[in-house]
Design a protein around this motif. Structure first.
Motif, PDB file in Angstrom:
ATOM      1  N   CYS A 131       0.836  -1.211   0.000  1.00 29.76           N
ATOM      2  CA  CYS A 131       0.000   0.000   0.000  1.00 29.76           C
ATOM      3  C   CYS A 131       0.865   1.253   0.000  1.00 29.76           C
ATOM      4  O   CYS A 131       0.631   2.191  -0.778  1.00 29.76           O
ATOM      5  CB  CYS A 131      -0.927  -0.003   1.211  1.00 29.76           C
ATOM      6  N   SER A 132       1.861   1.281   0.864  1.00 27.94           N
ATOM      7  CA  SER A 132       2.723   2.461   0.961  1.00 27.94           C
ATOM      8  C   SER A 132       3.476   2.705  -0.336  1.00 27.94           C
ATOM      9  O   SER A 132       3.597   3.847  -0.803  1.00 27.94           O
ATOM     10  CB  SER A 132       3.716   2.295   2.116  1.00 27.94           C
ATOM     11  N   THR A 133       3.975   1.638  -0.964  1.00 30.21           N
ATOM     12  CA  THR A 133       4.719   1.787  -2.208  1.00 30.21           C
ATOM     13  C   THR A 133       3.823   2.274  -3.329  1.00 30.21           C
ATOM     14  O   THR A 133       4.205   3.152  -4.117  1.00 30.21           O
ATOM     15  CB  THR A 133       5.367   0.449  -2.602  1.00 30.21           C
ATOM     16  N   ALA A 134       2.611   1.700  -3.421  1.00 27.60           N
ATOM     17  CA  ALA A 134       1.693   2.108  -4.484  1.00 27.60           C
ATOM     18  C   ALA A 134       1.284   3.567  -4.338  1.00 27.60           C
ATOM     19  O   ALA A 134       1.238   4.315  -5.324  1.00 27.60           O
ATOM     20  CB  ALA A 134       0.461   1.206  -4.476  1.00 27.60           C
ATOM     21  N   VAL A 135       1.015   3.987  -3.110  1.00 30.59           N
ATOM     22  CA  VAL A 135       0.593   5.376  -2.885  1.00 30.59           C
ATOM     23  C   VAL A 135       1.761   6.339  -3.074  1.00 30.59           C
ATOM     24  O   VAL A 135       1.599   7.440  -3.603  1.00 30.59           O
ATOM     25  CB  VAL A 135      -0.011   5.519  -1.473  1.00 30.59           C
ATOM     26  N   SER A 136       2.966   5.939  -2.678  1.00 26.54           N
ATOM     27  CA  SER A 136       4.133   6.826  -2.796  1.00 26.54           C
ATOM     28  C   SER A 136       4.473   7.141  -4.242  1.00 26.54           C
ATOM     29  O   SER A 136       5.131   8.153  -4.518  1.00 26.54           O
ATOM     30  CB  SER A 136       5.352   6.187  -2.110  1.00 26.54           C
ATOM     31  N   GLY A 137       4.064   6.285  -5.171  1.00 26.26           N
ATOM     32  CA  GLY A 137       4.356   6.532  -6.576  1.00 26.26           C
ATOM     33  C   GLY A 137       3.403   7.502  -7.251  1.00 26.26           C
ATOM     34  O   GLY A 137       3.592   7.825  -8.428  1.00 26.26           O
ATOM     35  N   LEU A 138       2.409   7.976  -6.545  1.00 26.84           N
ATOM     36  CA  LEU A 138       1.444   8.901  -7.137  1.00 26.84           C
ATOM     37  C   LEU A 138       1.985  10.332  -7.126  1.00 26.84           C
ATOM     38  O   LEU A 138       2.772  10.700  -6.246  1.00 26.84           O
ATOM     39  CB  LEU A 138       0.125   8.836  -6.365  1.00 26.84           C
ATOM     40  N   PRO A 139       1.549  11.146  -8.072  1.00 26.60           N
ATOM     41  CA  PRO A 139       1.981  12.558  -8.095  1.00 26.60           C
ATOM     42  C   PRO A 139       1.495  13.310  -6.855  1.00 26.60           C
ATOM     43  O   PRO A 139       0.358  13.122  -6.409  1.00 26.60           O
ATOM     44  CB  PRO A 139       1.321  13.115  -9.364  1.00 26.60           C
TER      45      PRO A 139
END
Length: 198
Positions: A131-139
């Motif tokens: 979850c953290s990795t997926a969200v961190s990749g967002l603008p």
């Protein structure tokens, strides 16, 4: 990759991870609650064994002194019922009932089942990292921290003004969609403080 190719790959992966064993496969779980009590009882029994070995050495004359096990047996045989024994009896009953409860207590599940797969699981910590990795990749997202509990997933996101909160909710939902468990996600956006580095 087309939709049909993706669907075919999903079916192939599901087939390779299908349960082929005749017996029931149990989900990964923590150690039994009785394991700690069993270890303590085992250590106490080792103490009894050491005392028995010591008494054996006394009996054959290698050590001097009295035999402890015989002394204890004589004292127990001479005991008569007294009022102080009531609390001891009650305490032993409670301890025995607690040990029976621990022996039958279901083990806590340590992994979450992946949706669509019979014998594949993931740890809660790994789900939190996903979850953290997926969200961190967002603008507009500087940092994301996720905590996965028994029923809830709490995501704390450090964002800038350019972050799309609906997009963050969607990404978290996509990650949790692959888990076969009723997890409720809570996303808490936090603005970056002026003293923090970009």
């Amino acid at each position: 990759m087309t939709a049909s190719t993706t669907a075919g790959a999903d079916r192939s992966t599901a087939a390779r991870t299908a349960d082929t064993h005749d017996a029931k496969v149990f989900a990964p779980a923590a150690n039994p609650a009785a394991a700690i009590v069993g270890c303590v009882i085992g250590l106490l029994l080792l103490g009894v064994v050491a005392m028995a070995i010591r008494d054996l050495l006394v009996h054959i004359g290698w050590l001097s002194g009295s035999e402890w096990t015989r002394d204890v047996a004589v004292r127990v045989a001479d005991l008569r019922w007294s009022n102080w024994m009531w609390p001891v009896a009650v305490a032993l009953i409670v301890i025995g009932a607690a040990m029976i409860w621990l022996a039958g207590k279901p083990r806590r599940r340590t992994h979450l089942s992946l949706k669509g797969y019979e014998v594949m699981w993931t740890r809660r910590g790994d789900l939190a990292r996903r979850c953290s990795t997926a969200v961190s990749g967002l603008p507009g997202v500087d940092h994301a921290t996720t905590v996965v509990g028994r029923r809830t997933v709490k995501v704390r996101v450090t964002v800038t003004g350019a972050a799309d909160l609906e997009d963050i909710d969607r990404v978290v939902g996509d990650v949790l969609a692959g888990i076969d468990a009723p997890l409720r996600a809570t996303v808490k956006p936090v603005g970056r403080r002026s003293g923090d580095r970009a």
